[in-house]
Design a protein around this motif. Structure first.
Motif, PDB file in Angstrom:
ATOM      1  N   GLY A 117       0.812  -1.210   0.000  1.00  0.00           N
ATOM      2  CA  GLY A 117       0.000   0.000   0.000  1.00  0.00           C
ATOM      3  C   GLY A 117       0.844   1.257   0.000  1.00  0.00           C
ATOM      4  O   GLY A 117       0.522   2.239  -0.683  1.00  0.00           O
ATOM      5  N   ILE A 118       1.941   1.246   0.749  1.00  0.00           N
ATOM      6  CA  ILE A 118       2.868   2.391   0.773  1.00  0.00           C
ATOM      7  C   ILE A 118       3.425   2.644  -0.619  1.00  0.00           C
ATOM      8  O   ILE A 118       3.460   3.785  -1.106  1.00  0.00           O
ATOM      9  CB  ILE A 118       3.998   2.140   1.784  1.00  0.00           C
ATOM     10  N   LEU A 119       3.861   1.590  -1.281  1.00  0.00           N
ATOM     11  CA  LEU A 119       4.454   1.734  -2.610  1.00  0.00           C
ATOM     12  C   LEU A 119       3.411   2.145  -3.649  1.00  0.00           C
ATOM     13  O   LEU A 119       3.724   2.890  -4.589  1.00  0.00           O
ATOM     14  CB  LEU A 119       5.116   0.417  -3.018  1.00  0.00           C
ATOM     15  N   ARG A 120       2.181   1.694  -3.473  1.00  0.00           N
ATOM     16  CA  ARG A 120       1.123   2.017  -4.437  1.00  0.00           C
ATOM     17  C   ARG A 120       0.615   3.443  -4.269  1.00  0.00           C
ATOM     18  O   ARG A 120       0.345   4.152  -5.242  1.00  0.00           O
ATOM     19  CB  ARG A 120      -0.027   1.022  -4.260  1.00  0.00           C
ATOM     20  N   ARG A 121       0.490   3.909  -3.018  1.00  0.00           N
ATOM     21  CA  ARG A 121      -0.124   5.198  -2.734  1.00  0.00           C
ATOM     22  C   ARG A 121       0.841   6.373  -2.840  1.00  0.00           C
ATOM     23  O   ARG A 121       0.429   7.503  -3.085  1.00  0.00           O
ATOM     24  CB  ARG A 121      -0.704   5.200  -1.316  1.00  0.00           C
ATOM     25  N   HIS A 122       2.134   6.142  -2.612  1.00  0.00           N
ATOM     26  CA  HIS A 122       3.062   7.251  -2.404  1.00  0.00           C
ATOM     27  C   HIS A 122       4.262   7.167  -3.344  1.00  0.00           C
ATOM     28  O   HIS A 122       4.655   6.082  -3.788  1.00  0.00           O
ATOM     29  CB  HIS A 122       3.556   7.254  -0.951  1.00  0.00           C
ATOM     30  N   ASN A 123       4.841   8.311  -3.576  1.00  0.00           N
ATOM     31  CA  ASN A 123       6.044   8.401  -4.394  1.00  0.00           C
ATOM     32  C   ASN A 123       7.258   8.144  -3.498  1.00  0.00           C
ATOM     33  O   ASN A 123       8.004   9.068  -3.141  1.00  0.00           O
ATOM     34  CB  ASN A 123       6.130   9.777  -5.064  1.00  0.00           C
ATOM     35  N   ILE A 124       7.436   6.889  -3.128  1.00  0.00           N
ATOM     36  CA  ILE A 124       8.520   6.473  -2.234  1.00  0.00           C
ATOM     37  C   ILE A 124       9.390   5.462  -2.968  1.00  0.00           C
ATOM     38  O   ILE A 124       8.878   4.580  -3.673  1.00  0.00           O
ATOM     39  CB  ILE A 124       7.964   5.866  -0.928  1.00  0.00           C
ATOM     40  N   SER A 125      10.692   5.578  -2.803  1.00  0.00           N
ATOM     41  CA  SER A 125      11.625   4.679  -3.477  1.00  0.00           C
ATOM     42  C   SER A 125      11.307   3.227  -3.153  1.00  0.00           C
ATOM     43  O   SER A 125      11.033   2.866  -2.008  1.00  0.00           O
ATOM     44  CB  SER A 125      13.064   5.004  -3.048  1.00  0.00           C
ATOM     45  N   ARG A 126      11.378   2.391  -4.187  1.00  0.00           N
ATOM     46  CA  ARG A 126      11.155   0.959  -3.972  1.00  0.00           C
ATOM     47  C   ARG A 126      12.264   0.333  -3.136  1.00  0.00           C
ATOM     48  O   ARG A 126      12.127  -0.798  -2.656  1.00  0.00           O
ATOM     49  CB  ARG A 126      11.018   0.229  -5.306  1.00  0.00           C
ATOM     50  N   ARG A 127      13.344   1.074  -2.939  1.00  0.00           N
ATOM     51  CA  ARG A 127      14.424   0.567  -2.084  1.00  0.00           C
ATOM     52  C   ARG A 127      14.000   0.458  -0.618  1.00  0.00           C
ATOM     53  O   ARG A 127      14.727  -0.131   0.187  1.00  0.00           O
ATOM     54  CB  ARG A 127      15.651   1.475  -2.203  1.00  0.00           C
ATOM     55  N   ILE A 128      12.841   1.020  -0.307  1.00  0.00           N
ATOM     56  CA  ILE A 128      12.343   0.871   1.059  1.00  0.00           C
ATOM     57  C   ILE A 128      12.164  -0.607   1.400  1.00  0.00           C
ATOM     58  O   ILE A 128      12.231  -1.000   2.570  1.00  0.00           O
ATOM     59  CB  ILE A 128      11.024   1.649   1.245  1.00  0.00           C
ATOM     60  N   LYS A 129      11.973  -1.424   0.358  1.00  0.00           N
ATOM     61  CA  LYS A 129      11.813  -2.865   0.579  1.00  0.00           C
ATOM     62  C   LYS A 129      13.064  -3.496   1.174  1.00  0.00           C
ATOM     63  O   LYS A 129      12.985  -4.539   1.832  1.00  0.00           O
ATOM     64  CB  LYS A 129      11.440  -3.567  -0.726  1.00  0.00           C
ATOM     65  N   ASP A 130      14.221  -2.870   0.965  1.00  0.00           N
ATOM     66  CA  ASP A 130      15.472  -3.408   1.513  1.00  0.00           C
ATOM     67  C   ASP A 130      15.481  -3.382   3.037  1.00  0.00           C
ATOM     68  O   ASP A 130      16.247  -4.127   3.674  1.00  0.00           O
ATOM     69  CB  ASP A 130      16.668  -2.603   0.987  1.00  0.00           C
ATOM     70  N   TYR A 131      14.687  -2.524   3.628  1.00  0.00           N
ATOM     71  CA  TYR A 131      14.654  -2.377   5.085  1.00  0.00           C
ATOM     72  C   TYR A 131      13.499  -3.150   5.724  1.00  0.00           C
ATOM     73  O   TYR A 131      13.374  -3.176   6.946  1.00  0.00           O
ATOM     74  CB  TYR A 131      14.518  -0.899   5.456  1.00  0.00           C
ATOM     75  N   HIS A 132      12.671  -3.756   4.889  1.00  0.00           N
ATOM     76  CA  HIS A 132      11.416  -4.329   5.361  1.00  0.00           C
ATOM     77  C   HIS A 132      11.601  -5.647   6.092  1.00  0.00           C
ATOM     78  O   HIS A 132      12.250  -6.567   5.593  1.00  0.00           O
ATOM     79  CB  HIS A 132      10.463  -4.540   4.177  1.00  0.00           C
TER      80      HIS A 132
END
Length: 320
Positions: A129-144
């Motif tokens: 949902g974060i990736l779909r709704r917002h202009n946030i780098s997909r690299r956030i997945k590296d911290y998930h």
């Protein structure tokens, strides 16, 4: 303990003389010091950096480590406020996310990128949902680090259990946070208190719960009708009276701290929310209600009730 030794007024010991206090007396003093230090180490720390539709972020920790709840407040504000309270960002181990609305996640990636030791804890659906709704780098997945409803996970010595709450975000979560004797529950952004949410809230020794709007202010306010309907819906937000009635039904003296969060700027006032819940606590049997300060009078109350500021940080709370 042995009686204290009395000295003659004209026969006081010299600077380098031994007082020859009984060994058992010294042992008692040393033990008292150890006990006091141990007790102080068992205090839970809590700060809110902002609470409301403009941004939400809070800190929970102990004397060793801690983590953030949501990341909707400017990174500099969070780091500066932690530093002001002598908390090193290096001792913040992660961010737990309630849901994917911007006022809860807008600064998540900036915090993660600037502090690469941090982990991001949320459900896989929330991350999508974060990736779909917002202009946030997909690299956030590296911290998930994926988490799942009603399956406990650990951050250092804290055990955290996500649970279902009713809101119009993606896979919304409340949290039961357990450490030592403390059970801190986060229950924000929900239109009603469902069965599973109530189950976990009833376990709380400290509770952060939203009290978003006053019914009269919302109904007579300037919001368009569709937005009023969204807020009042079962996947919207909690109204002051809803929260008050719920608190009146569950409160007992094991629940010592209540933090009211996510107050609407347009449709609520801190005094309205606090007065509603204070009356409920009195009706439930609370003999006195503290204001969350460290004054002697306030600390004597069986329950502390505090409205979290919308745009500023709260002070650092030590929860005993």
């Amino acid at each position: 303990m042995s009686a204290k030794r009395k000295y003659d007024l004209y026969n006081q010991p010299g600077l380098f003389d031994s007082l020859n206090e009984p060994e058992e007396t010294l042992d008692v003093f040393l033990q008292q010091d150890k006990t006091e230090n141990a007790n102080s180490d068992k205090r839970l720390r809590f700060i809110s950096f902002g609470s409301g539709s403009s941004g939400n972020c809070a800190y929970i920790g102990n004397n060793e480590a801690g983590f953030l709840i949501d990341a909707g407040v400017n990174e500099k504000t969070v780091v500066d406020e932690l530093r002001r309270n002598c908390i090193d960002i290096k001792n913040i181990l992660g961010i737990i996310i309630t849901h994917d609305h911007s006022d809860h996640v807008s600064y998540a990636y900036k915090l993660l990128r600037s502090n690469r030791h941090l982990a991001l804890y949320c459900t896989p659906k929330t991350l999508n949902g974060i990736l779909r709704r917002h202009n946030i780098s997909r690299r956030i997945k590296d911290y998930h680090h994926p988490i799942y409803k009603e399956i406990p996970f650990k951050i250092k010595g804290f055990e955290i259990t996500p649970f279902e709450v009713s809101h119009d975000g993606t896979d919304n979560s409340g949290f039961l946070i357990e450490w030592d004797k403390h059970r801190f529950v986060v229950a924000t952004d929900m239109g009603y208190i469902g069965e599973r949410a109530e189950h976990y809230i009833r376990m709380a020794t400290s509770l952060m719960i939203e009290s978003d709007y006053d019914d009269y202010m919302l109904r007579t306010g300037r919001y368009p009708e569709y937005l009023k309907a969204r807020i009042m819906a079962n996947k919207g937000h909690l109204e002051n009276t809803q929260v008050a009635n719920f608190i009146m039904g569950i409160w007992n003296e094991s629940l010592t701290h209540i933090f009211l969060c996510h107050l609407s700027e347009q449709n609520n006032k801190p005094e309205l929310a606090r007065n509603a819940i204070a009356k409920a606590l009195m009706a439930a049997g609370a003999s006195q209600i503290g204001d969350g300060t460290e004054t002697i009078e306030s600390r004597q109350a069986p329950v502390q009730l505090y409205v979290l500021p919308r745009f500023e940080s709260s002070h650092l709370f030590y929860i005993r």
